[in-house]
Design a protein around this motif. Structure first.
Motif, PDB file in Angstrom:
ATOM      1  N   UNK A  78      38.022  -9.777  -3.280  1.00 20.10           N
ATOM      2  CA  UNK A  78      38.419  -8.644  -2.430  1.00 20.10           C
ATOM      3  C   UNK A  78      39.667  -7.946  -2.971  1.00 20.10           C
ATOM      4  N   UNK A  79      40.690  -8.738  -3.327  1.00 21.36           N
ATOM      5  CA  UNK A  79      41.932  -8.112  -3.820  1.00 21.36           C
ATOM      6  C   UNK A  79      41.687  -7.395  -5.147  1.00 21.36           C
ATOM      7  N   UNK A  80      40.919  -8.016  -6.037  1.00 22.14           N
ATOM      8  CA  UNK A  80      40.682  -7.384  -7.341  1.00 22.14           C
ATOM      9  C   UNK A  80      39.874  -6.095  -7.175  1.00 22.14           C
ATOM     10  N   UNK A  81      38.873  -6.115  -6.281  1.00 24.92           N
ATOM     11  CA  UNK A  81      38.086  -4.884  -6.044  1.00 24.92           C
ATOM     12  C   UNK A  81      38.982  -3.778  -5.472  1.00 24.92           C
ATOM     13  N   UNK A  82      39.844  -4.151  -4.506  1.00 29.29           N
ATOM     14  CA  UNK A  82      40.714  -3.151  -3.875  1.00 29.29           C
ATOM     15  C   UNK A  82      41.709  -2.586  -4.886  1.00 29.29           C
ATOM     16  N   UNK A  83      42.221  -3.447  -5.753  1.00 26.32           N
ATOM     17  CA  UNK A  83      43.205  -2.986  -6.738  1.00 26.32           C
ATOM     18  C   UNK A  83      42.541  -2.073  -7.761  1.00 26.32           C
ATOM     19  N   UNK A  84      41.298  -2.411  -8.148  1.00 27.70           N
ATOM     20  CA  UNK A  84      40.597  -1.548  -9.114  1.00 27.70           C
ATOM     21  C   UNK A  84      40.257  -0.207  -8.459  1.00 27.70           C
ATOM     22  N   UNK A  85      39.902  -0.248  -7.172  1.00 26.61           N
ATOM     23  CA  UNK A  85      39.530   0.988  -6.461  1.00 26.61           C
ATOM     24  C   UNK A  85      40.726   1.935  -6.328  1.00 26.61           C
ATOM     25  N   UNK A  86      41.938   1.391  -6.445  1.00 27.21           N
ATOM     26  CA  UNK A  86      43.122   2.252  -6.282  1.00 27.21           C
ATOM     27  C   UNK A  86      43.216   3.255  -7.427  1.00 27.21           C
TER      28      UNK A  86
END
Ligand code: P6P
Length: 346
Positions: A78-86
């Motif tokens: 979840x954190x990696x997906x959210x950080x990439x989406x930024x």
């Protein structure tokens, strides 16, 4: 005009950003994406008791040699997906990934930031409903713009952090962060699905009564630490002993309690692990940044400021002493006087 008393994370971040006219709003956007990831992880943790399929281990070991819990994996994703989406993060160093995670998409290649995360700290506590946390540390990328992030980008000393924080999934879920202008706390309000401002410019007492250490490792501790523990146990003017041991095996929860009440958290080197257990990049540096911003101290017990240690590897461990300034100095006095050797006479 009706003044709304509630200030959400996004509103406070945008307000803070307006104080930096040249800021492009990227850090603000990044912190908002971290807040979103925290909400998703929070929701999963809260349901863990009902959806037992998410509990327990996934039979894999991470590079730390620790059994990975299913929720470790979930939180990491979840954190990696959210950080990439930024679109402004070019890579992540995570406790759960052996190597750095490099984002190759065009948007991320131009990202200005790198993140170090412990996506779910203390996760072995989840199955028994004890508080756990997520920890993050944000740096500017230092390698060539537009090129893939390198390991060197992650080996910056903690004093180069542009922001850091943690989420504590406890009796209430809180997000505590700093951008170098004080430590700020938000409490999650499920009714509106927002982190709402609870405390600005948090300060930690310069001393306290709580010491947090795993005394089960006592025989493996250096003499100086053994002496400090005895000092805490025996410093008992007319049975009004000023110290109490509080340790729940979850750094974020132990640190958060000590930050509010005053206290010290110690994970020293031991006869088994000569650098201790905690990792510099995604546990010690962010917690040290928050502690110092609240008036506390964070060293390795030998007078070396955690934030000044130059990392040599992304999963590097360091001895960690963090909390009320006077208590950190007292530990260092004992380490100075009695040394860090191991002697079974004490
Ligand atoms: P021990 C959790 O794995 C962690 O990294 C910290 O959150 C916690 O304070 C520490 O390790 C607990 O380690 O060896 O006392 O069980």
């Amino acid at each position: 005009m009706h003044e709304s008393k509630i200030q959400t994370l996004n509103e406070v971040i945008i307000q803070e950003q307006s104080a930096f006219p040249y800021a492009k709003g990227e850090l603000s956007r990044l912190l908002m994406h971290i807040g979103l990831a925290a909400k998703i992880v929070n929701s999963k943790i809260n349901k863990a008791g009902l959806d037992t399929s998410i509990l327990g281990s996934n039979e894999k070991q991470n590079i730390q040699g620790e059994t990975q819990q299913k929720l470790d994996d979930f939180a990491n994703t979840i954190f990696i997906k959210a950080l990439q989406a930024s679109g402004i993060v070019c890579g992540v160093a995570s406790e759960e990934d052996d190597e750095i995670v490099v984002f190759n998409d065009n948007l991320s290649l131009d990202g200005s930031y790198i993140i170090c995360i412990d996506p779910l700290d203390g996760s072995s506590n989840i199955d028994v409903n004890v508080s756990v946390g997520s920890i993050f540390s944000i740096y500017r990328k230092i390698s060539s713009f537009g090129r893939k992030v390198t390991n060197e980008d992650f080996l910056q000393p903690g004093n180069k952090q542009v922001a850091a924080g943690y989420v504590i999934y406890g009796s209430s879920t809180m997000l505590v962060y700093t951008t170098g202008y004080g430590t700020t706390a938000f409490t999650y309000e499920p009714a509106i699905g927002e982190f709402c401002l609870s405390t600005k410019f948090m300060t930690t007492p310069e001393s306290g009564r709580i010491y947090s250490i795993n005394e089960g490792n006592y025989i493996k501790f250096p003499i100086g630490i053994k002496k400090y523990i005895k000092y805490c146990q025996e410093n008992d003017p007319i049975s009004n002993r000023p110290y109490t041991l509080r340790y729940i095996g979850s750094l974020v929860a132990d640190f958060h309690r000590n930050l509010l009440k005053g206290g010290i958290y110690i994970y020293p080197k031991t006869a088994v692990s000569c650098f201790g257990k905690l990792r510099l990049l995604y546990e010690c540096n962010p917690i040290a940044f928050l502690a110092e911003q609240a008036g506390g101290k964070a060293t390795d017990g030998y007078g070396n400021r955690i934030l000044d240690i130059k990392p040599e590897s992304i999963h590097q461990r360091v001895p960690f002493v963090v909390g009320s300034a006077k208590m950190v100095l007292k530990v260092e006095e004992f380490m100075q006087e009695f040394g860090d050797g191991y002697n079974d006479e004490h």
